[in-house]
Motif scaffolding. Structure first.
Motif, PDB file in Angstrom:
ATOM      1  N   LYS A 183       0.799  -1.219   0.000  1.00 38.70           N
ATOM      2  CA  LYS A 183       0.000   0.000   0.000  1.00 38.70           C
ATOM      3  C   LYS A 183       0.837   1.278   0.000  1.00 38.70           C
ATOM      4  N   GLU A 184       2.134   1.165  -0.297  1.00 41.56           N
ATOM      5  CA  GLU A 184       2.950   2.354  -0.499  1.00 41.56           C
ATOM      6  C   GLU A 184       2.972   2.704  -1.982  1.00 41.56           C
ATOM      7  N   PHE A 185       2.986   4.008  -2.257  1.00 44.86           N
ATOM      8  CA  PHE A 185       3.051   4.507  -3.630  1.00 44.86           C
ATOM      9  C   PHE A 185       4.254   5.435  -3.737  1.00 44.86           C
ATOM     10  N   TYR A 186       5.169   5.115  -4.649  1.00 38.29           N
ATOM     11  CA  TYR A 186       6.374   5.920  -4.849  1.00 38.29           C
ATOM     12  C   TYR A 186       6.266   6.714  -6.149  1.00 38.29           C
ATOM     13  N   PHE A 187       6.707   7.957  -6.077  1.00 39.34           N
ATOM     14  CA  PHE A 187       6.904   8.768  -7.278  1.00 39.34           C
ATOM     15  C   PHE A 187       8.383   9.107  -7.321  1.00 39.34           C
ATOM     16  N   THR A 209      14.881  12.871 -18.856  1.00 31.66           N
ATOM     17  CA  THR A 209      14.087  12.712 -17.641  1.00 31.66           C
ATOM     18  C   THR A 209      13.214  11.467 -17.715  1.00 31.66           C
ATOM     19  N   ARG A 210      13.085  10.783 -16.585  1.00 30.69           N
ATOM     20  CA  ARG A 210      12.194   9.632 -16.473  1.00 30.69           C
ATOM     21  C   ARG A 210      11.272   9.835 -15.273  1.00 30.69           C
ATOM     22  N   LEU A 211       9.973   9.749 -15.488  1.00 33.61           N
ATOM     23  CA  LEU A 211       8.979   9.832 -14.427  1.00 33.61           C
ATOM     24  C   LEU A 211       8.503   8.418 -14.122  1.00 33.61           C
ATOM     25  N   HIS A 212       8.623   8.002 -12.870  1.00 32.04           N
ATOM     26  CA  HIS A 212       8.444   6.601 -12.491  1.00 32.04           C
ATOM     27  C   HIS A 212       7.442   6.492 -11.343  1.00 32.04           C
ATOM     28  N   PHE A 213       6.444   5.634 -11.497  1.00 28.22           N
ATOM     29  CA  PHE A 213       5.411   5.438 -10.483  1.00 28.22           C
ATOM     30  C   PHE A 213       5.390   3.964 -10.069  1.00 28.22           C
ATOM     31  N   ILE A 214       5.473   3.690  -8.765  1.00 31.38           N
ATOM     32  CA  ILE A 214       5.539   2.317  -8.261  1.00 31.38           C
ATOM     33  C   ILE A 214       4.501   2.135  -7.161  1.00 31.38           C
ATOM     34  N   GLY A 262      27.866   7.096  -7.268  1.00 29.99           N
ATOM     35  CA  GLY A 262      27.064   8.181  -6.720  1.00 29.99           C
ATOM     36  C   GLY A 262      26.969   8.147  -5.206  1.00 29.99           C
ATOM     37  N   VAL A 263      26.241   9.120  -4.670  1.00 26.35           N
ATOM     38  CA  VAL A 263      25.974   9.189  -3.236  1.00 26.35           C
ATOM     39  C   VAL A 263      24.476   9.349  -3.024  1.00 26.35           C
ATOM     40  N   ASP A 264      24.006   8.845  -1.896  1.00 28.51           N
ATOM     41  CA  ASP A 264      22.625   9.063  -1.466  1.00 28.51           C
ATOM     42  C   ASP A 264      22.630  10.038  -0.300  1.00 28.51           C
ATOM     43  N   ILE A 265      21.702  10.991  -0.353  1.00 28.25           N
ATOM     44  CA  ILE A 265      21.592  12.001   0.701  1.00 28.25           C
ATOM     45  C   ILE A 265      20.145  12.077   1.146  1.00 28.25           C
ATOM     46  N   GLU A 266      19.907  11.925   2.447  1.00 36.24           N
ATOM     47  CA  GLU A 266      18.556  12.067   2.995  1.00 36.24           C
ATOM     48  C   GLU A 266      18.395  13.474   3.557  1.00 36.24           C
ATOM     49  N   THR A 267      17.401  14.204   3.033  1.00 37.96           N
ATOM     50  CA  THR A 267      17.122  15.560   3.508  1.00 37.96           C
ATOM     51  C   THR A 267      15.634  15.673   3.751  1.00 37.96           C
ATOM     52  N   GLY A 268      15.209  15.778   5.002  1.00 35.67           N
ATOM     53  CA  GLY A 268      13.832  15.813   5.460  1.00 35.67           C
ATOM     54  C   GLY A 268      12.755  15.774   4.397  1.00 35.67           C
ATOM     55  N   GLY A 269      12.174  14.653   4.204  1.00 36.40           N
ATOM     56  CA  GLY A 269      11.058  14.513   3.274  1.00 36.40           C
ATOM     57  C   GLY A 269      11.434  13.998   1.905  1.00 36.40           C
ATOM     58  N   HIS A 270      12.717  14.023   1.562  1.00 35.11           N
ATOM     59  CA  HIS A 270      13.157  13.557   0.253  1.00 35.11           C
ATOM     60  C   HIS A 270      14.447  12.761   0.381  1.00 35.11           C
ATOM     61  N   VAL A 271      14.667  11.871  -0.584  1.00 34.62           N
ATOM     62  CA  VAL A 271      15.945  11.177  -0.704  1.00 34.62           C
ATOM     63  C   VAL A 271      16.542  11.537  -2.052  1.00 34.62           C
ATOM     64  N   ASN A 276      18.401  11.152  -8.817  1.00 31.20           N
ATOM     65  CA  ASN A 276      17.126  10.486  -8.619  1.00 31.20           C
ATOM     66  C   ASN A 276      16.504  11.068  -7.359  1.00 31.20           C
ATOM     67  N   LEU A 277      15.222  11.405  -7.442  1.00 30.55           N
ATOM     68  CA  LEU A 277      14.512  11.968  -6.297  1.00 30.55           C
ATOM     69  C   LEU A 277      13.262  11.139  -6.036  1.00 30.55           C
ATOM     70  N   SER A 278      13.140  10.597  -4.814  1.00 29.21           N
ATOM     71  CA  SER A 278      12.013   9.721  -4.465  1.00 29.21           C
ATOM     72  C   SER A 278      11.096  10.414  -3.463  1.00 29.21           C
ATOM     73  N   ARG A 279       9.808  10.131  -3.635  1.00 28.63           N
ATOM     74  CA  ARG A 279       8.797  10.583  -2.675  1.00 28.63           C
ATOM     75  C   ARG A 279       7.812   9.442  -2.447  1.00 28.63           C
ATOM     76  N   VAL A 280       7.488   9.151  -1.196  1.00 28.31           N
ATOM     77  CA  VAL A 280       6.609   8.031  -0.891  1.00 28.31           C
ATOM     78  C   VAL A 280       5.305   8.529  -0.279  1.00 28.31           C
ATOM     79  N   PHE A 281       4.215   7.848  -0.663  1.00 28.10           N
ATOM     80  CA  PHE A 281       2.901   8.145  -0.113  1.00 28.10           C
ATOM     81  C   PHE A 281       2.327   6.843   0.426  1.00 28.10           C
ATOM     82  N   ASN A 282       1.663   6.894   1.571  1.00 26.94           N
ATOM     83  CA  ASN A 282       1.067   5.713   2.182  1.00 26.94           C
ATOM     84  C   ASN A 282      -0.445   5.765   2.067  1.00 26.94           C
ATOM     85  N   PHE A 283      -1.049   4.635   1.687  1.00 28.90           N
ATOM     86  CA  PHE A 283      -2.493   4.566   1.540  1.00 28.90           C
ATOM     87  C   PHE A 283      -3.074   3.545   2.515  1.00 28.90           C
TER      88      PHE A 283
END
Length: 285
Positions: free
Chosen positions: A57-61, A85-90, A235-244, A278-285
């Motif tokens: 039930k998680e939705f990633y953009f 650019t690639r727009l990806h929905f999971i 590359g490197v991954d950086i977590e910054t409040g609300g986004h990765v 790459n920028l990820s955002r997650v939504f919970n349903f």
């Protein structure tokens, strides 16, 4: 090129890919069905998929943004004028099955993919095994290129991967990706449509919010004289409040599997590489 790859692995593998804890309590939480903590915190290593799954039930953009070659210098603003650019929905239908759709500006490509976990690393089993399947459609291909009518088969490529990861320690994870992919149309005529590759990747956690990532795709049946090369990405991954954020350099501009495995043209030795994120955002349903 082989020498460069060997040197990079010698120095980078002992300290290689991902860190993200606070935001990751939601973005990258431990899989609910896992018997051991996930080897990777991000869904991608750099180009290649990791064994990380989207939870039920998680939705990633996700936005994948890859600029042009930095070799263009000031003339092309170091590649920023030539973005892909690639727009990806999971969506996670279950903790062990994800379905996604995306659109990539490289060849105006649309793709559908599925990701499914077979087994999770535990005290009883040494690795995590995940399957990944993708079908992609090149909508840019037209008759003047082929000098004949374009069929659906020409436009279609598909990829099948087995992702095998091992969490070696709290900081280090490694992954192998044996891959088969098929391109309906190949840009270099002597190349077989059916192609094989072996991906190698990993991560090292550097701090609470940073990690170093690397992956490499070894094409196993590249045709002699092909202008295309094996994709190498760091590359490197950086977590910054609300986004990765995933920031990286690579010699492949496409971001979908048959694209970066079959059509990479950059050269690390000549500085012909691409910066991207790459920028990820997650939504919970």
């Amino acid at each position: 090129m082989k020498r460069i790859v060997a040197i990079l692995w010698i120095f980078l593998l002992p300290c290689l890919v991902i860190a993200q804890d606070d935001l990751l309590s939601s973005i990258d939480k431990t899989d609910t069905t896992a018997t051991a903590e996930a080897a990777f915190k991000g869904l991608k290593i750099v180009n290649f998929e990791s064994t990380k799954m989207v939870n039920k039930k998680e939705f990633y953009f996700i936005v994948f943004h890859r600029f042009g070659s930095i070799q263009t210098g000031l003339d092309g603003f170091f590649g920023l004028d030539f973005a892909n650019t690639r727009l990806h929905f999971i969506y996670g239908f279950t903790d062990g099955f994800n379905l996604s759709v995306s659109r990539n500006s490289f060849n105006k490509t649309y793709d559908i993919s599925g990701k499914y976990r077979f087994v999770q690393q535990s005290d009883d089993f040494p690795v995590t095994l995940v399957g990944y399947s993708q079908v992609a459609f090149n909508t840019l291909l037209d008759e003047p290129v082929l000098q004949r009518e374009v069929t659906l088969g020409d436009r279609t490529s598909f990829t099948q991967q087995l992702l095998i990861s091992r969490k070696v320690s709290e900081k280090v994870s490694l992954q192998l990706m044996p891959t088969y992919f098929y391109e309906g149309y190949v840009d270099y005529a002597p190349q077989d449509n059916s192609q094989f590759a072996l991906g190698i990747g990993g991560r090292v956690k550097l701090s609470k919010r940073f990690s170093l990532n690397m992956d490499y795709g070894w094409h196993l049946n590249r045709a002699d004289g092909s202008p295309f090369v094996n994709p190498l990405s760091i590359g490197v991954d950086i977590e910054t409040g609300g986004h990765v954020f995933q920031l990286h350099f690579t010699n492949a501009q496409p971001t979908f599997e048959s694209g970066f495995l079959g059509n990479a043209i950059g050269d690390w030795g000549d500085g012909n590489i691409y910066f991207g994120f790459n920028l990820s955002r997650v939504f919970n349903f």
